[in-house]
Write a protein that holds these residues in place. Sequence first.
Motif: not given
Length: 331
Positions: A27-30, A32-41, A197-203
Motif C-alpha cells: 500500500a502507498e504511504i499516503w 497507509t497514513k490515511a487509514y492507520l488511525p481509524v481502520f482498527l480503532t 480537520i482529519y485530512i489536515c492531520f493526515v497531510s
Amino acid sequence: MKNRILWIDNARGISLLCVIAHHTGIAEIWLTKAYLPVFLTVFFFISGFLFNTPNKYHHISQKALNIFTSLIIPYCIYCCLTSIFNFFIGEYEGFATDIKISLLGIKSWFISALVIIELLGLCILWASKRYGRVINFACPFLFMFIYFVLPDLDHYIWNLKNAMFAGVYFTIGMICRDYNITSHFLRNKVGLSLMMIYICFVSADIHWNLNSGNFNESFTNYPFFIIESFLGVPAFIWLCSKFRRYNKLILFIGSNSLLYYYLQSVTIRNIWSFINHLNIDLPQFVEFVVIMLYTSLLISIPVILINRYFPIFSGKYRINIKDLSINHLAK
C-alpha cells in the motif's frame, strides 16, 4: 440487510478492506497514513457501541455466552484448522508452535484483544448497573493508564496490553451509544468539519512523518495518534453513512467481517504465490488493485458456504440461555 445499521456494515467493510490493503505490504504511504488511525480503532469503537443497548436489561450470563459463541469458538476453530493443516503437510514444529500460541491467545492479536476487552465489558456493565453509567467515563482513562504503565514485552498472554489500548475506543463506543452521541457525527456540518480537520492531520503526517507504527506493536507519537484517531473515527463514521449505493460488496464484507479477517491472510499469500509462480511483472498500483479485488471476491465463496453450512465459524451462531432453561424444565 434488514435491522442492520448501514454505517456500521459500511465501516466494517471498508475497515476490512484496509486490513487487506495493510497485509498486501505494498500500500502507498499516503494510503497507509490515511487509514492507520481509524481502520482498527473503528472496529473496537463499533464493538463497544453494539455491546450495550441503553434502557435494555442485559443478562450478564447471556452476554458471556455470546462472547463464547461469537468470538472464542470461531477462534478455536480457526486455530484448529491451521494447526491440522501444518500437521498434515509435515510441519510438525509449526503444528506444535500453532498449538502453543493458540492457547496463549497470540495466534490472532486482534481477536484475543477483543475477547479480553469484551470480558472486561461485562465487568463494566455490572459496575454501571450498580454505580450508574457515569462509571463508563472513567474507563477510557483507566485503560489508557494501564496501557502506558505496563512494560513493553514481546508478547502478553491474550494480548492484554493491546486490549487495554483497544479498551479506550471500546468504552468510548459504549458511551456514544449510551448518550446517543453518534447521531451528532452523522450531521453533515459536524462530519464534514471533522473530515477536513482529519485530512489536515493526515497531510501533515505524510509531509513530516509525524507518526509511524502499528496498533498491535507501538507508535512513535502517541499524542498525535490519539488526537488523530479521535478526529478520524467520527469523521469515518460520517463518511460511511453516505455510502448508500454501489456498496453491496462493502456491506457483504462488513456483515461477514470476522470470516474475512480469518481468511484474508491465507488468500493474500496464495495470490502472491500465484503471481510469483507466473512471473508476472505488474506496476505496483496495478498489483495492489488486483490483489485487493481478487482477495475480496475469492473470500466471498467460502464465506457464503460457511454461513450456510457451518455458521458456528462465522460467529453468528447464538445460544439463548432462556431456551436452555425452558428445555431443562421441560425435561
